[in-house]
Write a protein that holds these residues in place. Structure first.
Motif, PDB file in Angstrom:
ATOM      1  N   THR A  13     -45.098  -4.902 -81.564  1.00  0.00           N
ATOM      2  CA  THR A  13     -46.089  -5.831 -81.004  1.00  0.00           C
ATOM      3  C   THR A  13     -45.485  -6.939 -80.152  1.00  0.00           C
ATOM      4  O   THR A  13     -46.219  -7.673 -79.497  1.00  0.00           O
ATOM      5  CB  THR A  13     -46.901  -6.483 -82.139  1.00  0.00           C
ATOM      6  N   GLN A  14     -44.160  -7.079 -80.143  1.00  0.00           N
ATOM      7  CA  GLN A  14     -43.513  -8.175 -79.423  1.00  0.00           C
ATOM      8  C   GLN A  14     -42.895  -7.696 -78.114  1.00  0.00           C
ATOM      9  O   GLN A  14     -42.022  -6.816 -78.107  1.00  0.00           O
ATOM     10  CB  GLN A  14     -42.418  -8.805 -80.291  1.00  0.00           C
ATOM     11  N   GLU A  15     -43.338  -8.272 -77.003  1.00  0.00           N
ATOM     12  CA  GLU A  15     -42.816  -7.899 -75.692  1.00  0.00           C
ATOM     13  C   GLU A  15     -41.303  -8.097 -75.623  1.00  0.00           C
ATOM     14  O   GLU A  15     -40.583  -7.305 -75.020  1.00  0.00           O
ATOM     15  CB  GLU A  15     -43.502  -8.710 -74.601  1.00  0.00           C
ATOM     16  N   GLY A  16     -40.802  -9.138 -76.259  1.00  0.00           N
ATOM     17  CA  GLY A  16     -39.371  -9.425 -76.238  1.00  0.00           C
ATOM     18  C   GLY A  16     -38.537  -8.279 -76.798  1.00  0.00           C
ATOM     19  O   GLY A  16     -37.430  -8.020 -76.309  1.00  0.00           O
ATOM     20  N   ASN A  17     -39.054  -7.587 -77.809  1.00  0.00           N
ATOM     21  CA  ASN A  17     -38.330  -6.437 -78.370  1.00  0.00           C
ATOM     22  C   ASN A  17     -38.187  -5.329 -77.334  1.00  0.00           C
ATOM     23  O   ASN A  17     -37.129  -4.714 -77.208  1.00  0.00           O
ATOM     24  CB  ASN A  17     -39.045  -5.899 -79.607  1.00  0.00           C
ATOM     25  N   ALA A  18     -39.258  -5.059 -76.595  1.00  0.00           N
ATOM     26  CA  ALA A  18     -39.214  -4.017 -75.566  1.00  0.00           C
ATOM     27  C   ALA A  18     -38.280  -4.420 -74.427  1.00  0.00           C
ATOM     28  O   ALA A  18     -37.538  -3.585 -73.904  1.00  0.00           O
ATOM     29  CB  ALA A  18     -40.616  -3.733 -75.040  1.00  0.00           C
ATOM     30  N   LYS A  19     -38.293  -5.696 -74.057  1.00  0.00           N
ATOM     31  CA  LYS A  19     -37.405  -6.164 -72.983  1.00  0.00           C
ATOM     32  C   LYS A  19     -35.932  -6.070 -73.402  1.00  0.00           C
ATOM     33  O   LYS A  19     -35.075  -5.687 -72.612  1.00  0.00           O
ATOM     34  CB  LYS A  19     -37.763  -7.590 -72.580  1.00  0.00           C
ATOM     35  N   ASP A  47     -49.408  -0.512 -74.390  1.00  0.00           N
ATOM     36  CA  ASP A  47     -50.399   0.559 -74.540  1.00  0.00           C
ATOM     37  C   ASP A  47     -51.778  -0.019 -74.879  1.00  0.00           C
ATOM     38  O   ASP A  47     -51.959  -1.243 -74.952  1.00  0.00           O
ATOM     39  CB  ASP A  47     -49.935   1.613 -75.554  1.00  0.00           C
ATOM     40  N   LEU A  48     -52.738   0.851 -75.099  1.00  0.00           N
ATOM     41  CA  LEU A  48     -54.111   0.424 -75.381  1.00  0.00           C
ATOM     42  C   LEU A  48     -54.236  -0.364 -76.678  1.00  0.00           C
ATOM     43  O   LEU A  48     -55.179  -1.139 -76.851  1.00  0.00           O
ATOM     44  CB  LEU A  48     -55.040   1.644 -75.441  1.00  0.00           C
ATOM     45  N   GLU A  49     -53.290  -0.155 -77.590  1.00  0.00           N
ATOM     46  CA  GLU A  49     -53.305  -0.879 -78.865  1.00  0.00           C
ATOM     47  C   GLU A  49     -52.508  -2.184 -78.800  1.00  0.00           C
ATOM     48  O   GLU A  49     -52.287  -2.834 -79.807  1.00  0.00           O
ATOM     49  CB  GLU A  49     -52.750   0.010 -79.982  1.00  0.00           C
ATOM     50  N   GLU A  50     -52.053  -2.522 -77.599  1.00  0.00           N
ATOM     51  CA  GLU A  50     -51.278  -3.736 -77.328  1.00  0.00           C
ATOM     52  C   GLU A  50     -49.892  -3.718 -77.971  1.00  0.00           C
ATOM     53  O   GLU A  50     -49.308  -4.760 -78.263  1.00  0.00           O
ATOM     54  CB  GLU A  50     -52.063  -4.995 -77.715  1.00  0.00           C
ATOM     55  N   ASN A  51     -49.354  -2.519 -78.175  1.00  0.00           N
ATOM     56  CA  ASN A  51     -47.968  -2.376 -78.599  1.00  0.00           C
ATOM     57  C   ASN A  51     -47.122  -2.186 -77.355  1.00  0.00           C
ATOM     58  O   ASN A  51     -47.593  -1.651 -76.342  1.00  0.00           O
ATOM     59  CB  ASN A  51     -47.811  -1.195 -79.553  1.00  0.00           C
ATOM     60  N   TRP A  52     -45.864  -2.596 -77.435  1.00  0.00           N
ATOM     61  CA  TRP A  52     -44.969  -2.570 -76.282  1.00  0.00           C
ATOM     62  C   TRP A  52     -44.056  -1.346 -76.315  1.00  0.00           C
ATOM     63  O   TRP A  52     -43.522  -0.982 -77.357  1.00  0.00           O
ATOM     64  CB  TRP A  52     -44.141  -3.845 -76.236  1.00  0.00           C
ATOM     65  N   TRP A  53     -43.904  -0.730 -75.158  1.00  0.00           N
ATOM     66  CA  TRP A  53     -43.077   0.454 -74.962  1.00  0.00           C
ATOM     67  C   TRP A  53     -41.994   0.166 -73.947  1.00  0.00           C
ATOM     68  O   TRP A  53     -42.164  -0.670 -73.062  1.00  0.00           O
ATOM     69  CB  TRP A  53     -43.920   1.604 -74.408  1.00  0.00           C
ATOM     70  N   CYS A  54     -40.926   0.926 -74.045  1.00  0.00           N
ATOM     71  CA  CYS A  54     -39.906   0.950 -73.001  1.00  0.00           C
ATOM     72  C   CYS A  54     -39.752   2.396 -72.552  1.00  0.00           C
ATOM     73  O   CYS A  54     -39.623   3.301 -73.376  1.00  0.00           O
ATOM     74  CB  CYS A  54     -38.567   0.415 -73.512  1.00  0.00           C
ATOM     75  N   GLU A 103     -45.992   7.221 -74.033  1.00  0.00           N
ATOM     76  CA  GLU A 103     -47.090   7.025 -74.984  1.00  0.00           C
ATOM     77  C   GLU A 103     -47.522   8.339 -75.629  1.00  0.00           C
ATOM     78  O   GLU A 103     -48.706   8.632 -75.756  1.00  0.00           O
ATOM     79  CB  GLU A 103     -48.309   6.405 -74.305  1.00  0.00           C
ATOM     80  N   PHE A 104     -46.557   9.164 -76.030  1.00  0.00           N
ATOM     81  CA  PHE A 104     -46.891  10.467 -76.603  1.00  0.00           C
ATOM     82  C   PHE A 104     -47.781  10.334 -77.828  1.00  0.00           C
ATOM     83  O   PHE A 104     -48.569  11.236 -78.116  1.00  0.00           O
ATOM     84  CB  PHE A 104     -45.637  11.293 -76.904  1.00  0.00           C
ATOM     85  N   ARG A 105     -47.684   9.233 -78.532  1.00  0.00           N
ATOM     86  CA  ARG A 105     -48.589   8.901 -79.632  1.00  0.00           C
ATOM     87  C   ARG A 105     -48.621   7.379 -79.765  1.00  0.00           C
ATOM     88  O   ARG A 105     -47.570   6.739 -79.793  1.00  0.00           O
ATOM     89  CB  ARG A 105     -48.128   9.486 -80.977  1.00  0.00           C
ATOM     90  N   THR A 106     -49.821   6.810 -79.852  1.00  0.00           N
ATOM     91  CA  THR A 106     -49.894   5.390 -80.184  1.00  0.00           C
ATOM     92  C   THR A 106     -49.519   5.244 -81.659  1.00  0.00           C
ATOM     93  O   THR A 106     -49.466   6.228 -82.404  1.00  0.00           O
ATOM     94  CB  THR A 106     -51.311   4.825 -79.950  1.00  0.00           C
TER      95      THR A 106
END
Length: 175
Positions: A13-19, A47-54, A103-106
């Motif tokens: 959920t934290q953008e900083g983790n993805a960055k 993603d749509l659930e507001e989780n952060w991806w890289c 985003e193969f799976r949220t």
């Protein structure tokens, strides 16, 4: 049509983790067995659930996916290199390498489909594997992570050849 080969990791959920995860992969480069040089770029998105991806994408490799047996070999080699670099990456929840794995799976889909996690190469944080009840079916990957071992990329002529697909369709129409 462009087919993207990448490593995609869901970082929570934290953008900083993805960055931080993206920074780990930025400027990664090397030379494959066919002497092709590659460099990766990493970008983050929500993603749509507001989780952060890289998303970590090798540059100058292929944008057609696996169109030949040679592509399958080189992308498999590159996939192994991405997994090796993933072993020392900052924290993430789950990750996968392959063609079109963004985003193969949220996160909620992953939780709902815990009985059907047949994704060769899927890496899970141990806490998530325990939560899903699949820890015994995965193997150690790195400290804090387990996985279903990567099986490489495959060449499927029926997916890339309209001519062969047409011939198969004619065969299937008989009878």
């Amino acid at each position: 049509m462009v087919w993207v080969f990448s490593l995609s990791a869901e970082c929570g959920t934290q953008e900083g983790n993805a960055k931080q995860f993206a920074q780990h992969f930025q400027q990664t480069q090397g030379v494959l067995s066919n002497n092709l040089q590659y460099q990766v770029r990493a970008d983050v998105f929500q993603d749509l659930e507001e989780n952060w991806w890289c998303r970590v994408c090798p540059q100058s490799v292929t944008e057609t996916g696996v169109a030949t047996p040679e592509d399958a070999y080189l992308l498999t080699e590159l996939g192994i290199l991405l997994y090796q670099h993933l072993q020392s990456a900052p924290p993430f929840r789950y990750a996968l390498v392959g063609v079109e794995v963004d985003e193969f799976r949220t996160y909620s889909e992953l939780l709902l489909e815990s009985s059907n996690l047949e994704f060769p190469g899927l890496v899970l944080a141990i806490a998530i594997a325990n939560q899903l009840g699949v820890i015994s079916t995965f193997r150690p990957f790195s400290s804090g992570y387990v996985w279903q071992p990567y099986q490489g990329e495959t060449y499927n002529p029926l997916l890339v050849s309209p001519e062969l697909k047409s011939k198969l369709n004619l065969l299937l129409a008989v009878g």
